[in-house]
Scaffold this motif. Structure first.
Motif, mmCIF file in Angstrom:
data_model
loop_
_atom_site.group_PDB
_atom_site.id
_atom_site.type_symbol
_atom_site.label_atom_id
_atom_site.label_comp_id
_atom_site.label_asym_id
_atom_site.label_seq_id
_atom_site.Cartn_x
_atom_site.Cartn_y
_atom_site.Cartn_z
ATOM 1 N N PHE A 489 -15.342 12.480 -33.019
ATOM 2 C CA PHE A 489 -15.623 13.242 -34.095
ATOM 3 C C PHE A 489 -16.557 12.500 -35.248
ATOM 4 O O PHE A 489 -16.265 11.312 -35.459
ATOM 5 C CB PHE A 489 -14.665 13.715 -35.176
ATOM 6 N N THR A 490 -17.797 13.124 -35.776
ATOM 7 C CA THR A 490 -18.738 12.153 -36.574
ATOM 8 C C THR A 490 -18.432 13.004 -38.120
ATOM 9 O O THR A 490 -18.522 14.269 -38.145
ATOM 10 C CB THR A 490 -20.029 12.294 -36.167
ATOM 11 N N LEU A 491 -18.217 12.136 -39.002
ATOM 12 C CA LEU A 491 -17.752 12.755 -40.501
ATOM 13 C C LEU A 491 -18.571 11.998 -41.288
ATOM 14 O O LEU A 491 -19.050 10.883 -41.150
ATOM 15 C CB LEU A 491 -16.413 12.564 -40.702
ATOM 16 N N PRO A 492 -19.190 12.649 -42.295
ATOM 17 C CA PRO A 492 -19.793 12.050 -43.416
ATOM 18 C C PRO A 492 -19.130 11.109 -44.275
ATOM 19 O O PRO A 492 -18.038 11.176 -44.301
ATOM 20 C CB PRO A 492 -20.231 13.132 -44.418
ATOM 21 N N LEU A 493 -19.940 9.870 -44.622
ATOM 22 C CA LEU A 493 -19.169 8.854 -45.231
ATOM 23 C C LEU A 493 -20.242 8.115 -46.197
ATOM 24 O O LEU A 493 -21.150 7.645 -45.513
ATOM 25 C CB LEU A 493 -18.441 7.823 -44.263
ATOM 26 N N LYS A 494 -19.797 8.077 -47.351
ATOM 27 C CA LYS A 494 -20.601 7.242 -48.331
ATOM 28 C C LYS A 494 -19.850 6.188 -48.724
ATOM 29 O O LYS A 494 -18.684 6.525 -49.298
ATOM 30 C CB LYS A 494 -21.192 7.918 -49.290
ATOM 31 N N GLY A 495 -20.163 4.882 -48.499
ATOM 32 C CA GLY A 495 -19.430 3.755 -48.954
ATOM 33 C C GLY A 495 -18.269 3.610 -48.145
ATOM 34 O O GLY A 495 -18.655 3.484 -46.784
ATOM 35 N N CYS A 496 -17.063 3.240 -48.748
ATOM 36 C CA CYS A 496 -15.904 2.798 -47.722
ATOM 37 C C CYS A 496 -14.950 3.939 -47.789
ATOM 38 O O CYS A 496 -14.968 4.497 -49.025
ATOM 39 C CB CYS A 496 -15.268 1.394 -48.131
ATOM 40 N N ALA A 497 -14.021 3.633 -46.758
ATOM 41 C CA ALA A 497 -12.782 4.698 -46.854
ATOM 42 C C ALA A 497 -11.816 3.937 -46.175
ATOM 43 O O ALA A 497 -12.015 3.183 -45.140
ATOM 44 C CB ALA A 497 -13.236 6.029 -46.256
ATOM 45 N N GLU A 498 -10.387 4.265 -46.339
ATOM 46 C CA GLU A 498 -9.294 4.103 -45.501
ATOM 47 C C GLU A 498 -8.881 5.291 -44.816
ATOM 48 O O GLU A 498 -8.903 6.483 -45.409
ATOM 49 C CB GLU A 498 -8.121 3.521 -46.419
ATOM 50 N N LEU A 499 -8.705 5.257 -43.541
ATOM 51 C CA LEU A 499 -8.417 6.577 -42.795
ATOM 52 C C LEU A 499 -7.047 6.422 -42.096
ATOM 53 O O LEU A 499 -6.554 5.227 -41.866
ATOM 54 C CB LEU A 499 -9.498 6.412 -41.320
ATOM 55 N N ALA A 500 -6.354 7.449 -42.166
ATOM 56 C CA ALA A 500 -4.931 7.583 -41.594
ATOM 57 C C ALA A 500 -4.712 8.914 -40.861
ATOM 58 O O ALA A 500 -5.380 10.176 -41.503
ATOM 59 C CB ALA A 500 -3.992 7.325 -42.547
ATOM 60 N N VAL A 501 -4.359 9.107 -39.669
ATOM 61 C CA VAL A 501 -3.931 10.252 -38.909
ATOM 62 C C VAL A 501 -2.866 10.834 -39.521
ATOM 63 O O VAL A 501 -1.508 10.089 -39.202
ATOM 64 C CB VAL A 501 -3.929 9.998 -37.444
ATOM 65 N N ASP A 502 -2.643 11.929 -40.090
ATOM 66 C CA ASP A 502 -1.337 12.638 -40.397
ATOM 67 C C ASP A 502 -0.372 11.881 -41.083
ATOM 68 O O ASP A 502 0.790 11.769 -41.001
ATOM 69 C CB ASP A 502 -0.659 13.240 -39.114
ATOM 70 N N PRO A 503 -0.773 11.100 -42.220
ATOM 71 C CA PRO A 503 0.110 10.265 -42.957
ATOM 72 C C PRO A 503 1.098 11.128 -43.746
ATOM 73 O O PRO A 503 2.174 10.513 -44.181
ATOM 74 C CB PRO A 503 -0.828 9.659 -43.975
ATOM 75 N N ASP A 504 0.917 12.446 -43.875
ATOM 76 C CA ASP A 504 2.010 13.505 -44.414
ATOM 77 C C ASP A 504 2.827 13.837 -43.426
ATOM 78 O O ASP A 504 3.922 15.056 -43.878
ATOM 79 C CB ASP A 504 1.357 14.249 -45.359
ATOM 80 N N PHE A 505 2.781 13.765 -42.114
ATOM 81 C CA PHE A 505 3.788 14.047 -41.145
ATOM 82 C C PHE A 505 3.770 15.545 -40.973
ATOM 83 O O PHE A 505 5.009 16.065 -41.154
ATOM 84 C CB PHE A 505 5.252 13.616 -41.791
ATOM 85 N N ARG A 506 2.703 16.049 -41.029
ATOM 86 C CA ARG A 506 2.575 17.344 -40.656
ATOM 87 C C ARG A 506 2.608 18.138 -39.228
ATOM 88 O O ARG A 506 2.476 19.348 -38.979
ATOM 89 C CB ARG A 506 1.525 18.136 -41.526
ATOM 90 N N THR A 507 2.548 17.240 -38.383
ATOM 91 C CA THR A 507 2.436 17.247 -36.970
ATOM 92 C C THR A 507 3.753 17.043 -36.219
ATOM 93 O O THR A 507 4.388 16.079 -36.514
ATOM 94 C CB THR A 507 1.074 16.615 -36.315
ATOM 95 N N ALA A 508 4.011 17.776 -35.154
ATOM 96 C CA ALA A 508 5.199 17.474 -34.615
ATOM 97 C C ALA A 508 4.656 16.547 -33.417
ATOM 98 O O ALA A 508 4.408 16.789 -32.160
ATOM 99 C CB ALA A 508 5.720 18.786 -33.512
ATOM 100 N N ARG A 509 4.882 15.210 -33.920
ATOM 101 C CA ARG A 509 4.461 13.844 -33.009
ATOM 102 C C ARG A 509 5.404 12.804 -33.091
ATOM 103 O O ARG A 509 6.373 12.728 -34.049
ATOM 104 C CB ARG A 509 3.274 13.639 -33.757
ATOM 105 N N ARG A 510 5.173 11.848 -32.300
ATOM 106 C CA ARG A 510 5.867 10.634 -32.103
ATOM 107 C C ARG A 510 5.511 9.570 -33.062
ATOM 108 O O ARG A 510 4.284 9.471 -33.208
ATOM 109 C CB ARG A 510 5.686 10.064 -30.730
#
Length: 666
Positions: A489-510
């Motif tokens: 996936f390519t997403l717009p970004l200006k400057g810097c960012a910190e990335l996290a996948v589902d940090p609020d735990f909304r997916t049935a995942r391990r």
């Protein structure tokens, strides 16, 4: 408190095709002092239908006639079996039988009650679940038949009876009470309860203008709790009516049991005395059981389709209550669910389609918690308004009928206009949890390209990716549709960012390693769990530890000697506080975090295994914590003083962020 479950009828199937259901008129004389029930039934059998009746083979049949002619039953696998071929006219079966039963065991564990369907009759309380076939249950080729009935119960005047249906008679004469219950809608059967109850009632105006009756039937020691429970029942019932549609019955009753039961039937719930004493039950388990009057007892489960009702009820009741408390409370519950699911070995992950009912903690994690997360994912994908519209459609279309996962899917497809076959195939029929991870992050001039790896099931229509500004903390959430094992996936970004996948735990995942500090349940659900008991030579400590383990765990774990160092597998260590303190020091583990009669806490070893540690002042303190402690598996630590939890909590979770800067910012 362990979540409660709806009774399921578990009986043998027979041949035939379903046209209509029989109607029962049952009279029962209950003698709690002698542990007996004498019953008679007149069963009207529809024309043109093959019907099989099943009743517990332990009961004594005294007489049986079909249209006035003697008829006999055959024993089959511990049940009485009555096979009736289709006829061109309506027929009438008359039957008399007697039941002898033991009094309820107040020392029984809650786990024991989940699959205990044998009748219990005693002066402290009586319980004859329909699932135990205390009367002849009807079946056709598809399984147990929904049916209607009128049940008249004769019992001592100081006792009261309860069964699903309208209470149409309640009279006292010559020291006996006679009560009649009429189930006017199709249902799964007559669950009969009785006890030395005090009754408190309240009228409630329903959404459609009817006057509903709310009732508590409590043992005398619970009398002071009645008004609080009626308040809570009125709130929950009003909320659910507004959200789903009209309440389907005329009454809702809350009855107390001498055993630690937690059951919901049509128009009532049956909860243990000790359960009802817990202050949070009226705002947690009670709304759950009221919601079952729509999902599970209002719309019944289709045979061989899986029990969708527990997950849906957990989502619309338990989870909704947390959402009402705020984002942090809801996030904490989602994390609790994922911790339990992540602790299960992959082989223990059954599909939602295979879940029939809760029998142990692992089945609860799948059928209640994973299912609730799947409904959350569906709501996040479709939107709250569409989700609720689908539930209202499902209710109006299937009220007092059977329905399965496919019927739910069709309701959500109709409401959303979307094809959800793949979503339901992978999340209902499949057994896996999602495992999305950032595989690569490549900055561009004013963008970032990230590659997500996601093993089966790959279909995630609404995976949240959080991008946080490292300076201001401003948050942007991108919702990604992942439908391949590896996807960029390519997403717009200006400057810097910190990335996290589902940090609020909304997916049935391990959960990823190190993503969340441990809770006690992570160890108790882990299939690698072993047990170490530090008894210090005191046999009473060892016996108390064994009793606690028997109450807490579904199966006894293998033993490990105290000198075996903690490793990559899970372990429970129980002992006197001083002995456990020395064990921690010997193996380089952090010290006991709290003081108290009994302190239980979870920690991870250096090698990665989850440890559930229980330190007790002495054998008596450990025995005193035996009933309370298994209820706190969702905690990171708990202190038990005087047999009750005096403090508890969880270690804070830390989100794992990946920092990236656009090339223009470097």
């Amino acid at each position: 408190m362990r979540a409660l479950h709806r009774l399921a009828v578990a009986c043998t199937l027979c041949c035939g095709s379903a046209l209509a259901a029989p109607h029962y008129t049952i009279t029962a004389r209950l003698a709690p002092a002698s542990g007996t029930l004498d019953a008679a039934a007149r069963i009207v059998l529809p024309a043109g239908e093959t019907v099989a009746l099943r009743m517990d083979g332990a009961h004594r049949i005294e007489s049986m006639q079909l249209d006035g002619r003697p008829l006999s039953a055959a024993r089959d696998g511990g049940q009485w079996r009555i096979e009736l071929a289709a006829a061109t006219r309506e027929r009438q079966l008359e039957l008399r039988w007697q039941i002898r039963a033991q009094a309820p065991d107040s020392a029984a564990r809650h786990r024991d009650t989940l699959t205990a369907f044998a009748p219990q009759i005693g002066e402290a309380g009586s319980f004859l679940p329909a699932g135990g076939a205390w009367y002849p249950l009807p079946h056709d080729s598809a399984g147990p038949l929904l049916h209607r009935y009128a049940l008249t119960v004769d019992l001592p005047a100081m006792q009261r009876a309860l069964a699903p249906g309208d209470l149409t008679q309640d009279t006292v004469r010559d020291g006996r009470r006679s009560q009649r219950f009429e189930a006017r809608q199709d249902g799964e059967g007559a669950d009969l309860m009785a006890g030395p109850w005090q009754q408190t009632t309240r009228a409630l105006r329903a959404r459609d203008g009817r006057t509903l009756t709310l009732v508590t039937l409590f043992h005398p020691e619970l009398a002071a709790e009645a008004e609080g429970y009626l308040d809570a029942a009125a709130r929950a019932l009003t909320q659910f009516e507004a959200r789903f549609g009209d309440y389907p019955y005329s009454r809702f009753s809350i009855a107390s049991s001498p055993t630690p039961t937690g059951f919901g039937m049509a128009g009532l719930t049956y909860l243990g005395i000790d359960v009802l004493r817990l202050p949070f039950i009226r705002n947690t388990s009670l709304p759950h059981e009221i919601a079952h009057n729509w999902w599970g007892n209002g719309v019944h489960l289709a045979p061989d389709s899986g029990n969708w009702s527990e997950g849906l009820t957990t989502f619309v009741a338990d989870y909704a209550q947390r959402e009402a408390q705020g984002d942090d409370a809801a996030r904490t519950l989602r994390l609790d669910w994922l911790r339990g699911l992540s602790a299960l070995a992959p082989a223990a992950h059954d599909s939602l389609a295979d879940f029939g009912g809760r029998t142990h903690d692992a089945s609860q994690a799948i059928g209640y918690h994973k299912a609730a997360l799947v409904f959350l994912m569906l709501r996040d994908t479709l939107g709250s308004a569409t989700f609720d519209r689908a539930l209202r459609t499902f209710w109006s279309s299937h009220r007092h009928r059977r329905a399965g996962w496919d019927d739910l899917r069709l309701a959500f497809e109709q409401a959303s206009g979307r094809d959800l076959r793949r979503f339901f195939a992978e999340w209902v029929e499949g057994r896996d949890l999602a495992e999305p991870r950032l595989d690569a992050v490549r900055p561009g001039a004013d963008s970032v390209t990230l590659t997500l790896a996601q093993p089966a099931p790959p279909h995630l229509p609404g995976l949240p990716l959080h991008l946080r500004d490292p300076d201001s903390g401003a948050l942007r959430i991108e919702t990604l549709t992942v439908d391949r094992p590896q996807q960029s996936f390519t997403l717009p970004l200006k400057g810097c960012a910190e990335l996290a996948v589902d940090p609020d735990f909304r997916t049935a995942r391990r959960l990823r390693p190190g993503e969340a500090p441990p809770i006690l349940r992570e160890a108790t659900l882990d299939g690698t769990l072993a047990l170490t008991v530090l008894d210090g030579g005191d046999a009473r400590v060892g016996a108390a530890a064994d009793a606690l383990v028997g109450d807490w765990l579904d199966t006894p774990p293998p033993r490990l000697a105290a000198d075996v160092a903690p490793g990559r597998t899970a372990r429970m260590v129980i002992g006197r506080s001083a002995d456990l303190d020395r064990w921690l020091a010997r193996h380089g583990l952090p010290a006991r975090p709290r003081d108290g009669d009994v302190v239980a806490w979870a920690v991870r070893s250096a090698a990665g295994g989850t440890l559930a540690l229980v330190a007790a002042r002495d054998a008596d303190a450990l025995t005193g914590a035996r009933r309370a402690l298994p209820h706190y598996g969702q905690q990171g630590w708990v202190v038990i003083d005087g047999g009750r939890a005096s403090a508890r909590g969880q270690w804070p979770a830390q989100t794992q962020w990946t920092r990236v800067c656009a090339l223009s910012a470097q």
